[in-house]
Design a protein around this motif. Structure first.
Motif, PDB file in Angstrom:
ATOM      1  N   SER A  38       0.839  -1.207   0.000  1.00 39.02           N
ATOM      2  CA  SER A  38       0.000   0.000   0.000  1.00 39.02           C
ATOM      3  C   SER A  38       0.869   1.251   0.000  1.00 39.02           C
ATOM      4  N   ASN A  39       0.424   2.256  -0.769  1.00 38.58           N
ATOM      5  CA  ASN A  39       1.206   3.495  -0.855  1.00 38.58           C
ATOM      6  C   ASN A  39       0.509   4.688  -0.204  1.00 38.58           C
ATOM      7  N   GLY A  40      -0.583   4.441   0.502  1.00 38.95           N
ATOM      8  CA  GLY A  40      -1.254   5.520   1.215  1.00 38.95           C
ATOM      9  C   GLY A  40      -2.408   6.153   0.456  1.00 38.95           C
ATOM     10  N   GLU A  41      -2.465   5.916  -0.860  1.00 41.12           N
ATOM     11  CA  GLU A  41      -3.616   6.395  -1.624  1.00 41.12           C
ATOM     12  C   GLU A  41      -4.795   5.443  -1.395  1.00 41.12           C
ATOM     13  N   ASP A  42      -5.970   5.851  -1.821  1.00 40.72           N
ATOM     14  CA  ASP A  42      -7.137   4.978  -1.685  1.00 40.72           C
ATOM     15  C   ASP A  42      -6.905   3.650  -2.410  1.00 40.72           C
ATOM     16  N   ILE A  43      -7.213   2.578  -1.745  1.00 43.43           N
ATOM     17  CA  ILE A  43      -7.213   1.260  -2.388  1.00 43.43           C
ATOM     18  C   ILE A  43      -8.612   1.050  -2.948  1.00 43.43           C
ATOM     19  N   PHE A  44      -8.709   0.739  -4.223  1.00 41.23           N
ATOM     20  CA  PHE A  44     -10.056   0.431  -4.720  1.00 41.23           C
ATOM     21  C   PHE A  44     -10.020  -0.759  -5.667  1.00 41.23           C
ATOM     22  N   PHE A  45     -11.086  -1.507  -5.617  1.00 38.01           N
ATOM     23  CA  PHE A  45     -11.181  -2.716  -6.438  1.00 38.01           C
ATOM     24  C   PHE A  45     -12.633  -3.024  -6.725  1.00 38.01           C
ATOM     25  N   ARG A  46     -12.838  -3.924  -7.662  1.00 34.07           N
ATOM     26  CA  ARG A  46     -14.195  -4.297  -8.063  1.00 34.07           C
ATOM     27  C   ARG A  46     -14.305  -5.816  -8.119  1.00 34.07           C
ATOM     28  N   VAL A  47     -15.469  -6.312  -7.731  1.00 36.06           N
ATOM     29  CA  VAL A  47     -15.694  -7.753  -7.697  1.00 36.06           C
ATOM     30  C   VAL A  47     -16.930  -8.077  -8.525  1.00 36.06           C
ATOM     31  N   ALA A  48     -16.768  -9.004  -9.470  1.00 39.27           N
ATOM     32  CA  ALA A  48     -17.904  -9.429 -10.307  1.00 39.27           C
ATOM     33  C   ALA A  48     -18.641 -10.579  -9.646  1.00 39.27           C
ATOM     34  N   PHE A  49     -19.947 -10.454  -9.566  1.00 38.76           N
ATOM     35  CA  PHE A  49     -20.785 -11.531  -9.046  1.00 38.76           C
ATOM     36  C   PHE A  49     -21.727 -12.011 -10.138  1.00 38.76           C
ATOM     37  N   LYS A  50     -21.782 -13.304 -10.318  1.00 38.05           N
ATOM     38  CA  LYS A  50     -22.711 -13.848 -11.304  1.00 38.05           C
ATOM     39  C   LYS A  50     -24.123 -13.925 -10.713  1.00 38.05           C
ATOM     40  N   SER A  79      -0.188 -12.535  -8.085  1.00 37.95           N
ATOM     41  CA  SER A  79       1.187 -12.504  -7.574  1.00 37.95           C
ATOM     42  C   SER A  79       2.201 -12.217  -8.674  1.00 37.95           C
ATOM     43  N   ILE A  80       1.734 -12.234  -9.918  1.00 37.65           N
ATOM     44  CA  ILE A  80       2.629 -11.945 -11.044  1.00 37.65           C
ATOM     45  C   ILE A  80       2.733 -10.436 -11.204  1.00 37.65           C
ATOM     46  N   ASN A  81       3.939  -9.958 -11.420  1.00 40.44           N
ATOM     47  CA  ASN A  81       4.145  -8.510 -11.594  1.00 40.44           C
ATOM     48  C   ASN A  81       3.237  -7.946 -12.691  1.00 40.44           C
ATOM     49  N   ALA A  82       2.682  -6.766 -12.457  1.00 43.99           N
ATOM     50  CA  ALA A  82       1.883  -6.004 -13.417  1.00 43.99           C
ATOM     51  C   ALA A  82       0.468  -6.540 -13.616  1.00 43.99           C
ATOM     52  N   ALA A  83       0.096  -7.637 -12.935  1.00 44.54           N
ATOM     53  CA  ALA A  83      -1.278  -8.140 -13.055  1.00 44.54           C
ATOM     54  C   ALA A  83      -2.237  -7.223 -12.309  1.00 44.54           C
ATOM     55  N   LYS A  84      -3.342  -6.896 -12.928  1.00 46.72           N
ATOM     56  CA  LYS A  84      -4.322  -5.982 -12.319  1.00 46.72           C
ATOM     57  C   LYS A  84      -5.706  -6.591 -12.164  1.00 46.72           C
ATOM     58  N   GLY A  85      -5.938  -7.764 -12.747  1.00 47.50           N
ATOM     59  CA  GLY A  85      -7.261  -8.332 -12.624  1.00 47.50           C
ATOM     60  C   GLY A  85      -7.279  -9.796 -12.996  1.00 47.50           C
ATOM     61  N   PHE A  86      -8.297 -10.487 -12.520  1.00 46.29           N
ATOM     62  CA  PHE A  86      -8.477 -11.922 -12.762  1.00 46.29           C
ATOM     63  C   PHE A  86      -9.959 -12.182 -12.898  1.00 46.29           C
ATOM     64  N   GLU A  87     -10.324 -12.997 -13.870  1.00 43.36           N
ATOM     65  CA  GLU A  87     -11.725 -13.442 -13.959  1.00 43.36           C
ATOM     66  C   GLU A  87     -11.729 -14.855 -14.499  1.00 43.36           C
ATOM     67  N   TYR A  88     -12.724 -15.640 -14.119  1.00 43.25           N
ATOM     68  CA  TYR A  88     -12.797 -17.016 -14.633  1.00 43.25           C
ATOM     69  C   TYR A  88     -14.232 -17.295 -15.077  1.00 43.25           C
ATOM     70  N   ILE A 147     -11.045 -25.609 -17.318  1.00 38.94           N
ATOM     71  CA  ILE A 147     -10.936 -24.429 -16.461  1.00 38.94           C
ATOM     72  C   ILE A 147     -10.368 -23.313 -17.322  1.00 38.94           C
ATOM     73  N   PHE A 148     -11.037 -22.184 -17.353  1.00 36.25           N
ATOM     74  CA  PHE A 148     -10.440 -21.083 -18.107  1.00 36.25           C
ATOM     75  C   PHE A 148     -10.590 -19.764 -17.365  1.00 36.25           C
ATOM     76  N   PHE A 149      -9.574 -18.942 -17.522  1.00 33.45           N
ATOM     77  CA  PHE A 149      -9.567 -17.658 -16.819  1.00 33.45           C
ATOM     78  C   PHE A 149      -8.740 -16.664 -17.626  1.00 33.45           C
ATOM     79  N   ARG A 150      -8.858 -15.408 -17.269  1.00 32.53           N
ATOM     80  CA  ARG A 150      -8.149 -14.332 -17.954  1.00 32.53           C
ATOM     81  C   ARG A 150      -7.470 -13.427 -16.937  1.00 32.53           C
ATOM     82  N   VAL A 151      -6.308 -12.948 -17.284  1.00 31.34           N
ATOM     83  CA  VAL A 151      -5.532 -12.098 -16.385  1.00 31.34           C
ATOM     84  C   VAL A 151      -5.198 -10.796 -17.105  1.00 31.34           C
TER      85      VAL A 151
END
Lengths: 360, 360, 360, 360
Positions: free
Chosen positions: C286-298, D237-246, D291-295
């Protein structure tokens, strides 16, 4: 299962006759001055060939640090280290390939894994304790910052034991004799016994005592992280260890509660106990008194004399070990006991930082 | 740090005078028949009030299973269980609020956490071993399927010890006397000693021996998951335990390698050893012989007589425990030792399933 | 594998129609004021029956704390809690016994474990998130001490999404409408869509956004304890979650480095970034800025309309769910997302205390 | 926190400009044939200098195995491996010493640890993924035995994406072009975009898709060991990864339950689903479908153009990276995604062996 510790976690690898022994120390705090000389000296204390009483094998056991330090300090990244094996291909071990040496791990490894590195002990070799000593040396550097001191010493070899309590001994003199017993007269008798045993092609066991001084109050985590339970786990992870006791130990079972209870008193503002049957740990947590414990080591099984055993086919054969072996592991086990103790205490110290919301 | 085990993991909770004691057993394999009567019986073996030799407190210690079973079988989901505390608010403990009882965990908990549940031992109470016994009972159900048997018994109380090896005793008779020593004449002497000690308002320690029979070959994981190191961790997690030894133990340190080595032989196709100084474990891995070990328990510190101590302000005071307490914990610790052994072996059994790619 | 966290570790248990749902929270620091009302309120936010948009089932979900607190404060001992299931035996589920409901866990549980609690979802039921919410509520109490704030909200239902960034919304108003979307006009459209979907006997998915404000700099552990990796693990542990992204996320892949790089500047002595495409985490820390993320729900799979499926014998059958079910889990998932985020951040906060030897 | 996995546990170490990168793989089953050529080939796929599209740095990345194998097979002992860094002292990095490069880990490492290895990325360098690829290669050898196949490929670079589903692509052709996109026409467009971006001194992100075929039914552990949650943890855990979906992922949130539900059918005795919106995982457990997913990977922050930033003193400065850098990490990240997937699946496969008492 080759890892020890919770926050400060040492993971080890290596076989006696593979390319190298080593480990990764994760969770090591940033900002610790890494004294490489000290670490190498600790390894030298474990090294074979130190005296007539240990194996005459000569290995430099020079450590190489592969990561985790920068400009002489730890960075918070995992510290990896290796020690190359020099005698890697020096001998033909094919005669060991199919036989199960008595009281070695040959049979159990074979039964468990279906394959076994039969060259000189493989993963079960005492040479793998290099990684424990190296890891412990790093842990000692953490503990030096907070003044913790750890002293292990040989207190018994065979039936020769020092009659003195650790408080009657000068623990800084332990390394002044090859047995590593700080009671010089007893040390000489131990040396004689080891020498005799060696001449018989036999081996002998003993007891290592260990004292931890100036340990902060509050280390150890109930219920399964009790400080003494973690120390026991650490000590019984050392090759040839058969028992662990702390404080009043096995001897204490004959005493009554009224004899054992450690009475608290106010020592100029510090809470202390008049006696220390608790061994510095109460309810699994350090109380600031000296922590002391003892570890039993059996005679190692490699004998330079004929022994009966069987091979993989179940056929009886006679076997005699070759080469240079320790008649008594105690002297070289002293730094290993200290190392495992240091890893345990340093880990407990780090964890204790997380347990109290109001602690500065 | 309130968890024990790797795959089969018991996490415990509870204080002696809180609402309940309990735990969650995770990693429990699906398809095990859950015999609730057996589990309650194991708890009953630990329960207070079983005889004149133990505390006369009466608690039913009735277990309630909250999850993880369905139609009498385990489902693979975590098994949670609780035992309600009945005597929750029965006593006024305010006199204990500010004093540190000798050799209890009062001072160390207070120093570590800055707060302490002073009612009857809190988290450090022996009552919390209920969760260990319950967890161990579930583990025994796994082990029953593969024929493993675990027998603990009181082998020494104070200075009264059975002279017999476990092989000379009928271990199925252990529960036939209140001391839980399968040597009836010695058991009577132990009972007398405990009774005398109780009358003095004092307490006494002892040794519990434990034998694990029919353990599969190949359990235990080098280097820090050695079976005996995990057993040591397990045993020293029990309240009042001060030492652990297995196989030849501390006594074995006086012996030579040639005396200790266990010679392999071919027993009609099974690889066995003629002696068992190894205690059923070689290189940290079970070899199929009986596993045996001993655990030292000190005299518990709660005395029904005056003791000197200090309070939080560091002032000297005289303190005398009230209520009903065990003069000797050994009889009730027998099922606890078995439980922790069962958890250790069952966990090692599950892990061993993952280690060999060619094993059916 | 029913545990989450490293130092602060939540272990959960329970099935929807068993006696209770609950958990143990270990590693919880001593000295935290435990606000039971707050914890119950968090559970109430997750509870069914809050509005027309959620299932009309009525359950009180009253929490009982079994351990780990004393006189209103945490003691450092593990905190256990349970919520009794009220509808335990209300329905006959035998028609579900042998069939595999589409996109449920029926088949996989059966195949994995050979046994399945077929009453209302068993261990895979969304009801088990009670334990996550309760654990998260305790974690929030730790975070409140250091000023961390966590705001989750429904940002999309079906194809109706708020066009506003979180910075344009008043996140304290999230609970003011039943959809839990702090954009009131969009919330109404979402509500209409959910209502329509419900009338069709169908279900619909969506996205929950979450913002963590005032997070200390330095949380997260390279390499496998990266803060965002732990958040991803946490979020995808929630039932029906199908995706996770943080900072610039999936949308960011179309941007160039020069567009994404967050330029540092000196904000009156505080190091800050002009943009926040990093989402408050750089290099896993963490770098002190807001942490934000999104979660997809089916859309959840329980439909109140006929569906084709098969039974254990592999025979085709038609199946229609009975009872009261959520047409859209998003509103009730908001507190679950917050809870799992709180557990992740509080754990990282505690671990960070151990990583720097020179940190006060 | 530098470990990944539960039974099969990879612990990594190393900095980009330290002596070596490497790791220890513990819990690796005995008896696996270790194909060193295969492992080196996997590392070669990650190696810089493979094409015009990646950095022109040339490093051999030759792996040395230090332990855990014997006569070409795994022994059950931990496998340690190292890759020496060749460019260790090639450059003067003192200009980086005091500045915080935008969107790098410079500032957060400094703030967390109070010390930072400023030579070329240190522990946060993408070069550390060598250890992930090596560990994953070993994991693939386990999975080969049971027929599991893992195919990752570049499915999007910037705004250029293949429109084809993985089922329409020949995944064995991925490595036939430097972008590693098995849709040749799209691959060419991607190559052109990367080339243009490189010429601008800029960088670009993208998406890697991954398919796991022939995965056994029953892998994954509710609740916090759900297979997709562990995959998400692995990928982020991989550098530069910002999202995961399956499975249906973020796109699926707009669909109704009736559109998403995967209908079971009996495929000649095998239970299968007609669609696969679940992405091969139901209730956290693999169901036997693909099993399939995208990063999502962001554009890496190292630009060969001027950027504004600040130094430790908070002073504004202009900074421009020197040397050879990847304009787009996607091509080289393909083997990393596969490696982390292999570690996840192999670990889940080993754990699944312990969960069902009645499974052969």
């Amino acid at each position: 299962m080759n890892s020890f510790g919770n926050i400060l976690k040492l993971t080890t690898f290596g076989e006696s006759h593979g390319p190298a022994i080593g480990g990764i120390l994760d969770g090591y705090p940033a900002g610790i001055q890494i004294d490489l000389d000290f670490i190498q000296k600790e390894l030298n204390r474990r090294r074979p060939g130190q005296s007539q009483l240990t194996t005459s094998r000569q290995e430099k056991d020079a450590i190489e640090i592969l990561s985790g330090t920068f400009e002489g300090k730890s960075t918070g990244a995992p510290i990896a280290f290796i020690v190359r094996n020099e005698n890697q291909h020096s001998t033909d071990y094919s005669d060991l390939k199919d036989l199960f040496r008595p009281s070695h791990a040959d049979y159990t490894y074979d039964a468990k894994y279906g394959i076994r590195d039969y060259t000189g002990g493989g993963r079960s070799s005492a040479r793998t304790t290099i990684a424990q000593v190296a890891g412990g040396a790093f842990a000692k550097l953490i503990l030096q910052q907070i003044g913790v001191k750890i002293y292990a010493y040989t207190s018994q070899v065979g039936n020769i034991a020092t009659a003195k309590q650790y408080t009657e001994l000068d623990l800084t003199t332990t390394d002044s004799n090859p047995v590593r017993c700080p009671d010089p007269e007893v040390a000489e008798k131990m040396a004689t016994l080891i020498q005799q045993t060696k001449e018989e092609g036999d081996t002998i066991g003993g007891i290592i005592s260990c004292v931890i001084q100036n340990c902060p109050v509050g280390l150890g985590e109930p219920q399964f992280g009790k400080l003494h339970a973690q120390l026991a786990h650490a000590m019984l992870s050392i090759n040839a260890a058969k028992g662990f006791e702390y404080g009043c130990g096995f001897e204490g079972v004959t005493k009554k509660g009224s004899e054992l209870n450690d009475i608290f008193f106010n020592d100029n503002g510090t809470i202390r106990t008049k006696t220390n049957n608790s061994g510095g740990i109460q309810g699994g947590i350090s109380n600031g008194e000296d922590i002391f414990f003892r570890v039993a080591f059996k005679a190692v099984p490699t004998l330079l004399k004929d022994q009966q055993t069987i091979n993989k086919e179940g056929e009886s054969i006679v076997f005699k070990a070759r080469g240079r072996h320790d008649p008594c592991v105690l002297p070289r086990a002293v730094p290993i006991v200290e190392a495992m103790a240091a890893l345990t205490i340093a880990d407990a110290y780090l964890i204790a930082k997380t347990g109290n919301a109001n602690q500065k």
